[in-house]
Scaffold this active site. Structure first.
Site, PDB file in Angstrom:
ATOM      1  N   GLU A 185       2.442  48.393  35.586  1.00 48.95           N
ATOM      2  CA  GLU A 185       2.519  49.854  35.754  1.00 48.95           C
ATOM      3  C   GLU A 185       1.396  50.411  36.614  1.00 48.95           C
ATOM      4  O   GLU A 185       0.923  51.519  36.379  1.00 48.95           O
ATOM      5  CB  GLU A 185       2.501  50.539  34.384  1.00 48.95           C
ATOM      6  N   GLU A 254      10.819  47.419  30.421  1.00 48.52           N
ATOM      7  CA  GLU A 254      10.419  47.957  29.115  1.00 48.52           C
ATOM      8  C   GLU A 254      11.355  49.071  28.701  1.00 48.52           C
ATOM      9  O   GLU A 254      11.251  50.199  29.195  1.00 48.52           O
ATOM     10  CB  GLU A 254       8.981  48.495  29.146  1.00 48.52           C
TER      11      GLU A 254
HETATM   12  C1  GAL Z   1       3.741  50.913  28.850  1.00 47.15           C
HETATM   13  C2  GAL Z   1       2.923  49.645  29.028  1.00 47.15           C
HETATM   14  C3  GAL Z   1       3.043  48.742  27.819  1.00 47.15           C
HETATM   15  C4  GAL Z   1       2.845  49.526  26.557  1.00 47.15           C
HETATM   16  C5  GAL Z   1       3.827  50.682  26.521  1.00 47.15           C
HETATM   17  C6  GAL Z   1       3.690  51.561  25.309  1.00 47.15           C
HETATM   18  O1  GAL Z   1       3.263  51.898  29.659  1.00 47.15           O
HETATM   19  O2  GAL Z   1       3.352  48.945  30.163  1.00 47.15           O
HETATM   20  O3  GAL Z   1       2.123  47.715  27.914  1.00 47.15           O
HETATM   21  O4  GAL Z   1       1.546  49.993  26.536  1.00 47.15           O
HETATM   22  O5  GAL Z   1       3.611  51.504  27.601  1.00 47.15           O
HETATM   23  O6  GAL Z   1       3.883  50.848  24.170  1.00 47.15           O
END
Ligand code: GAL
Length: 852
Positions: A185, A254
């Site tokens: 990110e 994600e």
């Molecule tokens: C994203 C990040 C993850 C985790 C998630 C929130 O921004 O890539 O590693 O932190 O948010 O759980």
């Protein structure tokens, strides 16, 4: 001739050896604009995150199997630099840190791996996964075009890649790793780093590609990720996302299945209907790879939680709960969604989608190529159900839902209609007393011996304390070797100082956080804490000073180091001032006085958490101190029988850390309460989700239960050590095991049939109707009793169903007949079986059963 003759058997032997070793042949992984292409075939893949150090190696096979049973093809994990290289140049890949063993466990289950090396990972992990020593390298600047940083990042990334290659774990070597990620990110924050940030990002991409893993690399949330890296999406929804090149597939790294918990926060959850909607919309709109973050969240053991204030539980409301049990109906409904998507795979990989409007906020997408055809019908209206016409047929679409039609005609699944069973979980408090209320002796389920204690002294007790003028930032001082840093100073009081008001003075302590305790002349004068959203502390209170020397000891504690944001590594913690005494006639600024610093606690130096270290500090006494700060406690307890997951309920304690047989189960903090407001009784899944939309436990402790992994326990007796910072009563803690309570389901006659009964229209015209299915969660169990059954218009949720106005008199007997005594059963939801208690009304069947 001779040479060829010789070569053939050698090659054959090599293949045989590979087979014997469990290896398989090299797999070729590439991509095109539609999908990852594995051995020449486009694939529609479902992935889920399981972070290996957030559970224990004995749990891995079970978690992975549950992921496979839930319809996953890929397991995604980050690689956590700090645990693998705790000291620069000294690598650790043992036990919970055995990355290769984890990857092999995934391979053993026949699944693929997406290895997100980072090595910056965010992940609510301490310091975003960076080891603290990195910060102390001269001239280093994190995550930008900086030689010292790039050198270290490249060295560790290479180490990970070499370790995986050494174990033959890349798909190009016959292993399971089909994909890898570099950075994480960065695009969200790279603007803050300016042009050097861009240069760094391009360098990271090139560095990764040069490692020659033979499988594609991705960068998530990086719109300008250079070729050949695939830029991927993270978020609650990614259907709107498009990759930055027409030759890259649409991938979602994600999909947040819930959200993380903070100490002092309410417990977030995400309704499965919304999650399923997001998933279906993604595949509808051209996506072919989707990863649940998290599929199993697990536990932030040790001091691994990020911060500040990330809780020890990393449950995440994931399909597999923190303890490794499937969360229903989340797990089951998503399994059904995955099956539905997989039924569409032949069409999805054959062609590009074409979409058409079905009216306002309704959209059909068709994948049609030759004889294959799959369609998705979406109602993206957050309020109203709709009836739409598609290919001349009428379809009812609940609000905020997608129907999946693997043959472009019949609905196999609608994301808002859950056919899966629901289970309630039960925390069983173990009886630890040996005397029943009537005075008779009973055999305890768990024996807890008496408590020993050791007092952690206030202020400086170590020889290696450091004295300096001025206040020092905490992380630069402790290098996170401990949560704790003592700041001590003393002042001489004559009695006529301008900062005095009689014997009193107002003491102000300003800190970057996270937790502060103030001691004056050895006695606690107060404490304060920041929060996840604002870690700053400004503590101010009148204190009493005595003539002569007065000691001021400030204990500053961190609760997980920052893991997110531009320059998060420089956020800092601890008492940076001002620290000031003031009275009616003036003030004394202590900010630049002489301060003595002690890193960590004496009990840490004495290894009090390690039960094998015999220390004279321990006092065995029934009269142990309670509700006093800075006490170590120790006891012994027997291992709870059976194999259900174990937890400790720390209610009664304040804040601290706990160790079982010397292994840390993380920080505990049951007195940190969630805000009173912000929770909803029942969360409406319709409409856009956000991390604060659905919260539980407002006004209650964020976390009372703390997982004790079974593998930390030993047969017979176990040692439990606590360090209590604020004060608590250890006799109040209890041991619990977690198991499934009731098994329930509610299925409407308007639902599609159970997905396993899917027979495409080409094969069969006559299709089965909806059915309610129950299955006991544990092997060997059978359905013992039906606690509730209603066919008609029942309402309520598992554990509290009630009959509606319309209800068949035969429901209980029909369900009992079908289900009692068997491990699973299926009951058709139809008036044919129950009689029709109210014609013209859409009826449903609700059942609650117990397994034994
Ligand atoms: C994203 C990040 C993850 C985790 C998630 C929130 O921004 O890539 O590693 O932190 O948010 O759980």
């Amino acid at each position: 001739m001779a040479a060829t003759e010789l070569l053939l058997p050698v090659a054959a032997a090599a293949v045989l050896l590979l087979c014997l070793a469990g290896g398989s042949r090299a797999t070729n992984v590439t991509y095109d604009h539609r999908a990852l292409v594995i051995d020449g075939v486009r694939r529609v893949l479902v992935s889920g995150s399981i972070h290996y150090p957030r559970s224990t190696p004995d749990m891995w096979p079970g978690l992975i199997q549950k992921a496979k049973d839930g319809g996953l093809d890929v397991i995604e994990t980050y690689v956590f630099w700090d645990i693998h290289e705790p000291v620069r140049g000294q690598y650790d890949f043992e036990g919970r840190k055995d990355l290769a063993a984890f990857v092999k466990a995934v391979a053993d289950a026949g699944l693929y791996v997406h290895l997100r090396i980072g090595p910056y990972v965010c992940a609510e992990w301490n310091y975003g996964g960076f080891p603290l020593w990195l910060h102390f390298i001269p001239g280093i600047k994190f995550r930008t075009d900086n030689e010292p940083f790039k050198t270290e990042m490249q060295r560790f990334t290479t180490k990970v890649v070499d370790t995986m290659k050494g174990a033959g774990l890349y798909a190009s070597q016959g292993g399971p790793i089909i994909l890898s990620q570099i950075e994480n990110e960065y695009g969200n924050i790279d603007a803050a780093y300016g042009a050097p940030g861009k240069a760094y990002m391009r360098w990271a991409a090139g560095m990764a590609v040069a490692l020659d893993t033979g499988v594609p690399w991705v960068m998530c949330q990086q719109d300008d990720a250079p070729d050949p890296l695939i830029n991927t999406c993270n978020g609650f929804y990614c259907d709107n996302f498009t990759p930055n090149s027409a030759s890259k597939p649409k991938m979602w790294t994600e999909n947040w299945s819930g959200w993380f918990l903070s100490f002092g926060g309410a417990v977030p959850y995400r309704p499965v209907e919304d999650l399923a909607f997001a998933v279906a919309r993604f595949y509808q709109r051209g996506g072919t790879f989707q990863n649940y973050y998290m599929y199993h969240g697990g536990t932030n053991l040790d001091r691994s939680s990020g911060g500040p204030f990330i809780a020890t539980s990393y449950d995440y409301d994931a399909p597999i709960d923190e303890y490794g049990l499937v969360r229903q109906p989340k797990w089951g409904h998503l399994r059904d969604v995955h099956k539905a998507i997989k039924l569409c795979e032949p069409a999805l990989i054959a062609t590009d989608p074409s979409s058409m409007s079905l009216g306002q906020n309704a959209e059909a997408t068709v994948y049609k190529a030759g004889s294959v055809c799959a369609a998705f019908l979406a109602n993206i209206d957050g309020q109203s159900d709709k009836t739409v016409t598609f290919n001349g047929k009428m379809y009812k679409l609940p609000a905020w839902s997608v129907s999946i039609l693997p043959d472009c005609k019949n609905v196999v699944l609608n994301t808002a209609q859950i056919n899966s069973q629901v289970t309630s979980s039960e925390m069983r408090y173990l009886e630890s007393s040996t005397v029943a209320s009537d005075g008779s002796f009973i055999t305890p389920e768990l024996a807890v011996s008496g408590w020993s204690y050791a007092i952690e002294p206030v202020g400086i007790t170590k020889d290696n304390a450091l004295t300096k003028p001025g206040l020092m930032e905490q992380i630069n001082t402790t290098a996170d070797a401990s949560d704790f840093l003592w700041y001590s100073t003393s002042i001489d009081v004559k009695g006529d100082e301008p900062y005095l008001n009689g014997s009193q003075s107002n003491l102000l302590v300003n800190s970057l956080g996270h937790v502060l305790q103030v001691y004056v002349n050895g006695k606690i004068a107060g404490s304060a804490q920041g929060s996840a959203s604002n870690s700053l502390i400004s503590w101010q209170r009148p204190i009493t000073l005595v003539p002569g020397k007065n000691k001021i000891d400030l204990l500053s504690a961190t609760v997980g180091l920052s893991n997110y944001g531009a320059f998060f590594d420089l956020v800092g913690a601890g008492i940076t001032g001002p620290v000031k005494l003031s009275g009616p006639n003036g003030a004394l600024d202590l900010s630049s006085a002489q301060w003595t610093y002690q890193i960590g606690l004496r009990g840490e130096d004495l290894h009090l958490s390690d039960p094998s270290e015999v220390s004279p500090e321990w006092v065995s006494s029934n009269a142990y101190p309670i509700n006093q700060p800075l006490i170590w406690y120790k006891t012994k307890f027997t291992t709870p029988a059976g194999d259900d997951p174990v937890a400790i309920d720390f209610t009664g304690m304040g804040k601290g850390e706990a160790w079982v047989n010397g292994q840390s189960i993380g920080r505990y903090w049951p007195t940190n309460l969630a805000p009173q407001s912000g929770c909803v009784n029942s969360c409406n899944y319709r409409g856009s989700y956000s991390s604060s939309k659905c919260l539980r436990k407002c006004g209650q402790p964020s976390q009372t239960l703390y997982h004790v992994p079974r593998s930390f326990l030993q047969p017979g007796s176990n040692d439990l050590v606590l360090f209590e910072q604020f004060g608590g009563d250890p006799s109040k803690i209890s041991f619990v095991t977690k198991q499934t309570g009731s098994v329930c389901a509610q299925v409407s006659e308007a639902h599609p049939a159970q997905i396993d009964s899917w027979i495409s229209s080409q094969q069969k015209m006559q299709r089965s109707g909806p059915a309610l299915r129950l299955e006991c969660p544990k092997e060997g169990q059978v359905i013992g009793s039906i606690k509730f059954a209603s066919y008609g218009t029942p309402s309520g949720t598992c554990g509290s169903y009630s009959h509606g106005e319309c209800s068949s008199t035969q429901a209980l007997s029909v369900v009992q007949e079908a289900c009692v005594g068997v491990s699973s059963c299926s009951v058709p939801v139809s008036s044919y079986y129950f009689g029709d208690p109210c014609t013209g009304v859409t009826k449903s069947l609700a059942v609650e059963a117990t397994c034994s």
